[in-house]
Design a protein around this motif. Structure first.
Motif, PDB file in Angstrom:
ATOM      1  N   ARG A  41       1.014  -1.325  -0.062  1.00 55.80           N
ATOM      2  CA  ARG A  41      -0.455   0.195   0.047  1.00 55.80           C
ATOM      3  C   ARG A  41       0.925   1.198   0.231  1.00 55.80           C
ATOM      4  N   GLY A  42       2.334   1.328   0.751  1.00 57.20           N
ATOM      5  CA  GLY A  42       2.786   2.230   0.875  1.00 57.20           C
ATOM      6  C   GLY A  42       3.181   3.039  -0.522  1.00 57.20           C
ATOM      7  N   LEU A  43       3.667   1.562  -1.289  1.00 60.30           N
ATOM      8  CA  LEU A  43       4.645   1.825  -2.698  1.00 60.30           C
ATOM      9  C   LEU A  43       3.317   2.272  -3.493  1.00 60.30           C
ATOM     10  N   ALA A  44       1.563   1.974  -3.039  1.00 54.27           N
ATOM     11  CA  ALA A  44       1.034   2.677  -4.145  1.00 54.27           C
ATOM     12  C   ALA A  44       0.412   4.187  -3.581  1.00 54.27           C
ATOM     13  N   GLY A  45       1.011   5.103  -2.335  1.00 59.12           N
ATOM     14  CA  GLY A  45       0.327   5.939  -1.890  1.00 59.12           C
ATOM     15  C   GLY A  45       1.416   6.817  -1.976  1.00 59.12           C
ATOM     16  N   GLU A  46       1.120   8.326  -1.952  1.00 63.29           N
ATOM     17  CA  GLU A  46       1.958   9.683  -2.131  1.00 63.29           C
ATOM     18  C   GLU A  46       3.098   9.619  -1.401  1.00 63.29           C
ATOM     19  N   HIS A  47       3.734   8.675  -0.714  1.00 61.12           N
ATOM     20  CA  HIS A  47       4.998   8.944  -0.248  1.00 61.12           C
ATOM     21  C   HIS A  47       5.459   7.026  -0.337  1.00 61.12           C
ATOM     22  N   PRO A  48       5.780   7.083  -0.846  1.00 60.28           N
ATOM     23  CA  PRO A  48       6.555   5.434  -0.851  1.00 60.28           C
ATOM     24  C   PRO A  48       7.408   5.435   0.204  1.00 60.28           C
ATOM     25  N   PRO A  49       7.767   3.909   0.482  1.00 56.02           N
ATOM     26  CA  PRO A  49       9.104   4.047   0.829  1.00 56.02           C
ATOM     27  C   PRO A  49      10.499   4.618   0.459  1.00 56.02           C
ATOM     28  N   THR A  50      11.163   4.605   0.604  1.00 54.54           N
ATOM     29  CA  THR A  50      12.547   4.868   0.883  1.00 54.54           C
ATOM     30  C   THR A  50      13.237   4.044   0.737  1.00 54.54           C
ATOM     31  N   ASN A  51      13.846   3.013   1.286  1.00 53.14           N
ATOM     32  CA  ASN A  51      14.551   2.081   1.601  1.00 53.14           C
ATOM     33  C   ASN A  51      14.685   0.531   0.766  1.00 53.14           C
ATOM     34  N   PRO A  52      15.252   0.113   0.073  1.00 56.31           N
ATOM     35  CA  PRO A  52      15.355  -0.921  -0.927  1.00 56.31           C
ATOM     36  C   PRO A  52      15.058  -1.979  -0.635  1.00 56.31           C
ATOM     37  N   LEU A  53      16.285  -1.904   0.835  1.00 52.23           N
ATOM     38  CA  LEU A  53      15.581  -3.551   1.158  1.00 52.23           C
ATOM     39  C   LEU A  53      14.379  -3.757   1.499  1.00 52.23           C
ATOM     40  N   VAL A  54      13.381  -2.435   2.381  1.00 53.20           N
ATOM     41  CA  VAL A  54      12.068  -3.189   2.589  1.00 53.20           C
ATOM     42  C   VAL A  54      11.821  -2.852   0.703  1.00 53.20           C
ATOM     43  N   VAL A  55      11.412  -2.663   0.497  1.00 48.31           N
ATOM     44  CA  VAL A  55      11.079  -2.281  -0.834  1.00 48.31           C
ATOM     45  C   VAL A  55      10.797  -4.115  -1.266  1.00 48.31           C
ATOM     46  N   LEU A  56      12.508  -4.195  -1.180  1.00 49.86           N
ATOM     47  CA  LEU A  56      12.793  -5.651  -1.789  1.00 49.86           C
ATOM     48  C   LEU A  56      11.811  -6.520  -0.992  1.00 49.86           C
ATOM     49  N   GLU A  79      10.787  -2.440  -9.696  1.00 52.31           N
ATOM     50  CA  GLU A  79      10.913  -1.221 -10.667  1.00 52.31           C
ATOM     51  C   GLU A  79      11.275   0.287  -9.502  1.00 52.31           C
ATOM     52  N   TRP A  80      10.955   0.278  -8.164  1.00 50.44           N
ATOM     53  CA  TRP A  80      11.077   1.138  -7.370  1.00 50.44           C
ATOM     54  C   TRP A  80      12.708   1.205  -6.531  1.00 50.44           C
ATOM     55  N   ALA A  81      12.245  -0.277  -6.704  1.00 50.12           N
ATOM     56  CA  ALA A  81      13.938  -0.488  -5.940  1.00 50.12           C
ATOM     57  C   ALA A  81      15.099   0.704  -6.726  1.00 50.12           C
ATOM     58  N   CYS A  82      14.829   0.244  -7.503  1.00 53.96           N
ATOM     59  CA  CYS A  82      15.915  -0.103  -8.584  1.00 53.96           C
ATOM     60  C   CYS A  82      16.200   2.302  -9.047  1.00 53.96           C
ATOM     61  N   HIS A  83      14.601   3.172  -9.035  1.00 51.62           N
ATOM     62  CA  HIS A  83      15.021   4.139  -8.750  1.00 51.62           C
ATOM     63  C   HIS A  83      15.041   4.483  -7.910  1.00 51.62           C
ATOM     64  N   LEU A  84      15.402   3.953  -6.498  1.00 53.27           N
ATOM     65  CA  LEU A  84      15.664   4.434  -5.581  1.00 53.27           C
ATOM     66  C   LEU A  84      17.353   4.025  -4.897  1.00 53.27           C
ATOM     67  N   ALA A  85      17.705   3.436  -6.153  1.00 49.55           N
ATOM     68  CA  ALA A  85      19.034   3.055  -5.543  1.00 49.55           C
ATOM     69  C   ALA A  85      19.945   3.471  -6.893  1.00 49.55           C
ATOM     70  N   THR A  86      19.319   3.697  -8.282  1.00 56.40           N
ATOM     71  CA  THR A  86      20.218   4.795  -9.324  1.00 56.40           C
ATOM     72  C   THR A  86      19.680   6.240  -9.941  1.00 56.40           C
ATOM     73  N   ASP A  87      18.567   6.638  -8.884  1.00 51.32           N
ATOM     74  CA  ASP A  87      18.029   7.772  -8.775  1.00 51.32           C
ATOM     75  C   ASP A  87      17.556   8.168 -10.777  1.00 51.32           C
ATOM     76  N   THR A  88      17.172   7.059 -10.591  1.00 46.29           N
ATOM     77  CA  THR A  88      16.147   6.869 -12.823  1.00 46.29           C
ATOM     78  C   THR A  88      14.658   7.533 -12.502  1.00 46.29           C
ATOM     79  N   PRO A  89      14.054   8.776 -13.572  1.00 41.97           N
ATOM     80  CA  PRO A  89      12.744   8.112 -13.060  1.00 41.97           C
ATOM     81  C   PRO A  89      12.119   6.529 -13.199  1.00 41.97           C
ATOM     82  N   SER A  90      11.187   6.784 -12.883  1.00 43.93           N
ATOM     83  CA  SER A  90      10.763   5.308 -13.119  1.00 43.93           C
ATOM     84  C   SER A  90       9.180   5.012 -14.059  1.00 43.93           C
TER      85      SER A  90
END
Length: 117
Positions: A41-56, A79-90
């Motif tokens: 649900r956090g991944l769908a929300g306005e403020h998704p998780p910022t810890n890639p390990l949590v996302v993974l 996709e979101w974990a990659c965005h967090l790790a590389t700062d590329t657009p999702s």
């Protein structure tokens, strides 16, 4: 002396992997562990998780219990974990597919309600 886990319930961390319910075509929201539901649900929300390990952690659960590598929740989490790790657009299309999937699974009645989380 080590204690054996039942073969139908394997765990790497606190989230069990139910071997009997892997690679399902349909997910019952009641079967999704609370922590995974919260992350998803956090991944769908306005403020998704910022810890890639949590996302993974969520990605792993959806891969195992969903449709494998084609599961939209898994694909968006990666996709979101990659965005967090590389700062590329999702990928916006992948995000939209993820929201539609959550509605199909039964997390919400409409995509817009997921974004309000």
């Amino acid at each position: 002396m080590s204690q054996q886990q039942p073969t139908s319930d394997v765990s790497i961390d606190e989230i069990p992997v139910d071997i009997d319910n892997t690679q399902l075509e349909e997910i019952d929201p009641a079967d999704v562990p609370n922590e995974i539901e919260s992350i998803t649900r956090g991944l769908a929300g306005e403020h998704p998780p910022t810890n890639p390990l949590v996302v993974l952690k969520a990605a792993r659960w959806w891969y195992i219990h969903g449709k494998g590598g084609t599961d939209p929740a898994f694909r968006w989490a990666i996709e979101w974990a990659c965005h967090l790790a590389t700062d590329t657009p999702s990928d916006v299309e992948r995000f939209d597919e993820f929201l539609e999937y959550l509605v199909t699974v039964g997390f919400a009645n409409e995509k817009q309600s997921l974004r309000a989380v």
